[in-house]
Design a protein around this motif. Structure first.
Motif, PDB file in Angstrom:
ATOM      1  N   UNK A   1       0.828  -1.202   0.000  1.00  0.00           N
ATOM      2  CA  UNK A   1       0.000   0.000   0.000  1.00  0.00           C
ATOM      3  C   UNK A   1       0.867   1.257   0.000  1.00  0.00           C
ATOM      4  N   UNK A   2       1.948   1.242   0.771  1.00  0.00           N
ATOM      5  CA  UNK A   2       2.850   2.392   0.799  1.00  0.00           C
ATOM      6  C   UNK A   2       3.500   2.613  -0.565  1.00  0.00           C
ATOM      7  N   UNK A   3       3.855   1.516  -1.233  1.00  0.00           N
ATOM      8  CA  UNK A   3       4.442   1.629  -2.577  1.00  0.00           C
ATOM      9  C   UNK A   3       3.409   2.145  -3.570  1.00  0.00           C
ATOM     10  N   UNK A   4       2.180   1.650  -3.465  1.00  0.00           N
ATOM     11  CA  UNK A   4       1.113   2.099  -4.370  1.00  0.00           C
ATOM     12  C   UNK A   4       0.870   3.596  -4.223  1.00  0.00           C
ATOM     13  N   UNK A   5       0.869   4.079  -2.981  1.00  0.00           N
ATOM     14  CA  UNK A   5       0.673   5.514  -2.779  1.00  0.00           C
ATOM     15  C   UNK A   5       1.838   6.302  -3.371  1.00  0.00           C
ATOM     16  N   UNK A   6       3.056   5.803  -3.173  1.00  0.00           N
ATOM     17  CA  UNK A   6       4.246   6.461  -3.725  1.00  0.00           C
ATOM     18  C   UNK A   6       4.141   6.566  -5.245  1.00  0.00           C
ATOM     19  N   UNK A   7       3.744   5.471  -5.903  1.00  0.00           N
ATOM     20  CA  UNK A   7       3.632   5.464  -7.367  1.00  0.00           C
ATOM     21  C   UNK A   7       2.515   6.386  -7.839  1.00  0.00           C
ATOM     22  N   UNK A   8       1.395   6.394  -7.103  1.00  0.00           N
ATOM     23  CA  UNK A   8       0.251   7.202  -7.522  1.00  0.00           C
ATOM     24  C   UNK A   8       0.554   8.691  -7.417  1.00  0.00           C
ATOM     25  N   UNK A   9       1.191   9.112  -6.327  1.00  0.00           N
ATOM     26  CA  UNK A   9       1.504  10.526  -6.138  1.00  0.00           C
ATOM     27  C   UNK A   9       2.418  11.030  -7.248  1.00  0.00           C
ATOM     28  N   UNK A  10       3.339  10.203  -7.683  1.00  0.00           N
ATOM     29  CA  UNK A  10       4.335  10.630  -8.672  1.00  0.00           C
ATOM     30  C   UNK A  10       3.945  10.302 -10.107  1.00  0.00           C
ATOM     31  N   UNK A  11       2.736   9.804 -10.295  1.00  0.00           N
ATOM     32  CA  UNK A  11       2.229   9.608 -11.650  1.00  0.00           C
ATOM     33  C   UNK A  11       2.737   8.369 -12.356  1.00  0.00           C
ATOM     34  N   UNK A  12       3.271   7.391 -11.610  1.00  0.00           N
ATOM     35  CA  UNK A  12       3.697   6.139 -12.239  1.00  0.00           C
ATOM     36  C   UNK A  12       2.499   5.179 -12.266  1.00  0.00           C
ATOM     37  N   UNK A  13       1.489   5.557 -13.026  1.00  0.00           N
ATOM     38  CA  UNK A  13       0.225   4.823 -12.963  1.00  0.00           C
ATOM     39  C   UNK A  13       0.291   3.476 -13.665  1.00  0.00           C
ATOM     40  N   UNK A  14       1.141   3.334 -14.660  1.00  0.00           N
ATOM     41  CA  UNK A  14       1.270   2.041 -15.336  1.00  0.00           C
ATOM     42  C   UNK A  14       1.766   0.995 -14.338  1.00  0.00           C
ATOM     43  N   UNK A  15       2.807   1.369 -13.581  1.00  0.00           N
ATOM     44  CA  UNK A  15       3.340   0.454 -12.566  1.00  0.00           C
ATOM     45  C   UNK A  15       2.348   0.268 -11.427  1.00  0.00           C
ATOM     46  N   UNK A  16       1.656   1.335 -11.050  1.00  0.00           N
ATOM     47  CA  UNK A  16       0.686   1.251  -9.953  1.00  0.00           C
ATOM     48  C   UNK A  16      -0.409   0.238 -10.262  1.00  0.00           C
ATOM     49  N   UNK A  17      -1.014   0.333 -11.441  1.00  0.00           N
ATOM     50  CA  UNK A  17      -2.114  -0.560 -11.787  1.00  0.00           C
ATOM     51  C   UNK A  17      -1.632  -1.991 -11.991  1.00  0.00           C
TER      52      UNK A  17
END
Length: 443
Positions: free
Chosen positions: A26-42
């Protein structure tokens, strides 16, 4: 830390400490989402089956529809909310249709086999006609029309770093503001909503505190052994990627040292220092990828997990029409009779969804047996171009003219040459398959 743990200078034999991998993700997902790495997030969401967010089941399902590009299904899903006064269905429909338009425009403009495809252009025009009536202002509509003149979607300043994943996440943010308050959690969903979520850039905060902790450990060790260089440097944070031994009992040395400090030391005044945290952001490269494949691809789904297991896998209408047209045009003359049977199957039936090549081995109305038969045929023919699964639109009962034309012309045009794939399918031994289907029927 629980004060009951620190009882005496001797201290306990061990300090219980547990970390849940789910929380780390969850912490990694939030990190990716805030910085716009949505491909990796999803991708991480799908692979791990973890979502960082407190959503009700209804909102979670709507979110997955948007992230999977199920635009029309998303509009159908909120249909019951149209009667609610607080719900702005016009804005909801506008945002969904606009982001669908962006993806269709990407397919039309992107170099490749679907560049300026007739079916894609046809659906793009339909989408633009809808936008003409629901755009907030004529200026917005003219702006969308102007995008049709671009050689590439990325040539526009607003779409310089556009990709389908980021656009879908952005769309959901806007939709959540429109209907999130109308889809609150109920029953057991409230208990799940109370589960901790990663907020306030938690991962970065933990990393910063961890670096300071290591710096304090190094400083205490320098004091203990009289290392003048370490003492003069002070408790400075260590480098994030500096080599250190694997986490173990020795990392509790700072805690052990604090246990030995007298209470009077904690009551002494000290000078408060300001934290000047500077995060050096990664300069994201411009991605060069065939976004058309991403838009049309069937996404990965965690098995038997909500909401993925309930999200439909239907494609955009132009993809269905194109698939049907290609399938019909490839059928050899020997399959004329079978083709006529296929064309007579109602478009909304389970059989028509799975037997795109025209192989109707068992008749009957859609049922559990028919579904099992469909899955079996899908598995058998999944590698064949003739058996590409088509997901028809139940509301459209018309076979595309191109598909009908290609079938009617098949005896004249395709008689001299049969595609190798079609020839291999004609020679395929269906005996084992029929046995399995007969077994399903007996059950």
């Amino acid at each position: 830390m629980d004060k009951s743990v620190i009882k005496s200078p001797k201290g306990p034999a061990g300090i219980p400490f547990a970390i849940r991998e789910r929380d780390v993700i969850k912490a990694i997902l939030e990190f990716l989402e805030i910085r716009g790495f949505h491909i990796s997030q999803l991708s991480l969401e799908r692979e791990a089956g973890v979502i960082n967010g407190a959503f009700s089941d209804d909102l979670l399902f709507l979110r997955q529809l948007i992230l999977d590009g199920q635009w029309d299904n998303a509009l159908d899903f909120v249909e019951p909310l149209k009667s609610v006064k607080e719900f702005d269905f016009g804005s909801f429909r506008y945002n969904v249709t606009k982001y669908k338009f962006f993806e269709l425009l990407c397919v039309k403009l992107e170099p490749g086999p679907l560049h300026d495809n007739d079916f894609a252009v046809e659906e793009l025009v339909e989408c633009l006609k809808d936008l003409e009536h629901i755009c907030p202002s004529p200026e917005d509509y003219r702006h969308l029309c102007a995008l049709l003149t671009l050689p590439k979607l990325s040539d526009h300043e607003d779409f310089k770093n556009w990709n389908p994943s980021s656009a879908r996440v952005e769309c959901f943010y806007k939709l959540n503001q429109l209907c999130g308050h109308l889809l609150p959690p109920t029953g057991k969903e409230k208990e799940r909503a109370e589960e901790f979520q990663s907020v306030n850039d938690r991962l970065t905060g933990l990393l910063a505190k961890g670096r300071f902790y290591e710096g304090c450990v190094d400083y205490c060790q320098a004091q203990a052994i009289g290392d003048r260089r370490g003492i003069d440097a002070g408790p400075s944070p260590s480098d994030l990627l500096m080599f250190r031994p694997k986490l173990g009992s020795t990392d509790l040395s700072l805690v052990c040292w604090l246990e030995m400090v007298g209470k009077e030391q904690f009551a002494m005044p000290f000078k408060q220092k300001q934290l000047d945290l500077r995060v050096e952001h990664v300069r994201k490269p411009k991605l060069e990828a065939p976004w058309t494949e991403t838009i049309m691809a069937t996404p990965i789904k965690p098995g038997n997990q909500f909401p993925h297991n309930l999200v439909p896998t239907s494609k955009l209408k132009f993809a269905e029409k194109m698939s049907q047209s290609m399938t019909m045009s490839m059928l050899p003359p020997a399959h004329d009779l079978t083709t006529s049977v296929f064309l007579s199957v109602p478009r909304g039936s389970q059989m028509s969804k799975s037997t795109a090549a025209g192989f109707c081995l068992l008749g009957g109305d859609p049922s559990a047996d028919a579904m099992a038969q469909s899955l079996l045929i899908d598995e058998m023919l999944e590698s064949s171009q003739l058996a590409k699964t088509s997901r028809p639109d139940p509301g459209n009962q018309n076979i595309p003219p191109a598909a009908v034309m290609s079938v009617s012309m098949a005896p004249q045009v395709m008689a001299p040459m049969v595609p190798p794939m079609a020839q291999s399918m004609m020679n395929y031994d269906f005996t084992p398959v029929r046995r399995q289907l007969d077994e399903i029927s007996r059950r």
